[in-house]
Design a protein around this motif. Structure first.
Motif, PDB file in Angstrom:
ATOM      1  N   VAL A   8      41.466  47.546  31.296  1.00  0.00           N
ATOM      2  CA  VAL A   8      42.378  47.797  32.113  1.00  0.00           C
ATOM      3  C   VAL A   8      43.161  48.878  31.965  1.00  0.00           C
ATOM      4  O   VAL A   8      43.996  48.708  30.986  1.00  0.00           O
ATOM      5  CB  VAL A   8      43.124  46.402  32.262  1.00  0.00           C
ATOM      6  CG1 VAL A   8      44.284  46.524  33.562  1.00  0.00           C
ATOM      7  CG2 VAL A   8      42.119  45.166  32.618  1.00  0.00           C
ATOM      8  N   VAL A  16      42.612  46.034  40.648  1.00  0.00           N
ATOM      9  CA  VAL A  16      42.964  46.489  39.156  1.00  0.00           C
ATOM     10  C   VAL A  16      41.951  47.437  38.812  1.00  0.00           C
ATOM     11  O   VAL A  16      40.791  47.688  39.460  1.00  0.00           O
ATOM     12  CB  VAL A  16      42.425  45.254  37.963  1.00  0.00           C
ATOM     13  CG1 VAL A  16      41.131  44.879  38.454  1.00  0.00           C
ATOM     14  CG2 VAL A  16      42.788  45.610  36.697  1.00  0.00           C
ATOM     15  N   VAL A  18      39.763  49.879  36.053  1.00  0.00           N
ATOM     16  CA  VAL A  18      39.294  49.726  34.747  1.00  0.00           C
ATOM     17  C   VAL A  18      38.618  50.900  34.390  1.00  0.00           C
ATOM     18  O   VAL A  18      37.910  51.599  35.075  1.00  0.00           O
ATOM     19  CB  VAL A  18      38.463  48.531  34.644  1.00  0.00           C
ATOM     20  CG1 VAL A  18      39.123  47.109  34.921  1.00  0.00           C
ATOM     21  CG2 VAL A  18      37.265  48.540  35.601  1.00  0.00           C
ATOM     22  N   TYR A  55      41.392  42.159  42.624  1.00  0.00           N
ATOM     23  CA  TYR A  55      41.815  41.413  41.541  1.00  0.00           C
ATOM     24  C   TYR A  55      42.627  40.200  42.094  1.00  0.00           C
ATOM     25  O   TYR A  55      43.685  40.387  42.965  1.00  0.00           O
ATOM     26  CB  TYR A  55      42.769  42.260  40.527  1.00  0.00           C
ATOM     27  CG  TYR A  55      43.660  41.483  39.660  1.00  0.00           C
ATOM     28  CD1 TYR A  55      43.167  40.465  38.800  1.00  0.00           C
ATOM     29  CD2 TYR A  55      44.971  41.572  39.611  1.00  0.00           C
ATOM     30  CE1 TYR A  55      43.577  39.942  37.802  1.00  0.00           C
ATOM     31  CE2 TYR A  55      45.856  40.894  38.659  1.00  0.00           C
ATOM     32  CZ  TYR A  55      45.066  39.989  37.932  1.00  0.00           C
ATOM     33  OH  TYR A  55      45.862  39.282  36.850  1.00  0.00           O
TER      34      TYR A  55
END
Length: 159
Positions: A8, A16, A18, A55
Motif C-alpha cells: 500500500v 487505495v 498499491v 477500498y
C-alpha cells in the motif's frame, strides 16, 4: 485464482493505491546465464506496477495503513476467458473472411486474390473491434478488476 503480493502506497477516500514488482519469468531457470531472454531480463531494471483499487474497510475486515502488504486476487477463469476472446475473435474473423474471399475468387465473383486478402484483413479487424467491445462491457471489466482478499501482517506488527 491468481494471487499477487502488493504494498500500500496511498490511501484516499474509498480508494487505495498499491504497487507490485513485475516479475520476469526468466530468472529461475538453470539456463538463465546462457539464454538471450535471461540476459535481457537481467539487463532491464525491475519495473513496478501501480494500481488504484476501490477500498471498503468492511469488505476487507481491517483498516489499511501505508506500507501494509496486501494479497490481490484475480479469478483465473475470467482471465482465461478474456485472453481467449482477445486472441481468438480476430483470428476467427481473419480466417472466416479469408475463406469467403477465396470462395468468391473461385466462383469468379472477385477479380483478384488481393481483394480476397483485403477481405480477410477486414475480417481480422472486425474481430479485433468485437473483442475490444466485449472487453469494455461492464460485467467483463468488473470481473477483471483485482480485489484485495487479505492483509499480510508485517513483522513489526507482531511485536
Amino acid at each position: 485464482m491468481i494471487k499477487e503480493l502488493a504494498n500500500v502506497v496511498a490511501i484516499e477516500a474509498g480508494q487505495v493505491t498499491v504497487t507490485s514488482q513485475i516479475k520476469s519469468a526468466c530468472s529461475g531457470c538453470a539456463q538463465v546465464d546462457s539464454c538471450g531472454s535471461g540476459q535481457i531480463a537481467k539487463a532491464l531494471p525491475q519495473a513496478k506496477l501501480t494500481l488504484t483499487l476501490p477500498y471498503d474497510r468492511n469488505v476487507i475486515g481491517q483498516t489499511l495503513k501505508l506500507g501494509d502488504s496486501v494479497v490481490l486476487t484475480l479469478p483465473e477463469k475470467h482471465v482465461l476467458s478474456s485472453a481467449g476472446q482477445v486472441y481468438l475473435l480476430p483470428l476467427f474473423g481473419l480466417i472466416t473472411f479469408s475463406a469467403v474471399g477465396q470462395w468468391l475468387v473461385n466462383q469468379q465473383i472477385l477479380a483478384h486474390e488481393l481483394i480476397a486478402l483485403g477481405l480477410g484483413l477486414i475480417g481480422g479487424y472486425l474481430g479485433y473491434r468485437l473483442a475490444k467491445f466485449k472487453q469494455k462491457q461492464g460485467k467483463n471489466s468488473e470481473n477483471l478488476q483485482p480485489k484485495i482478499i487479505e492483509v499480510v501482517p508485517s513483522p513489526s506488527q507482531g511485536k
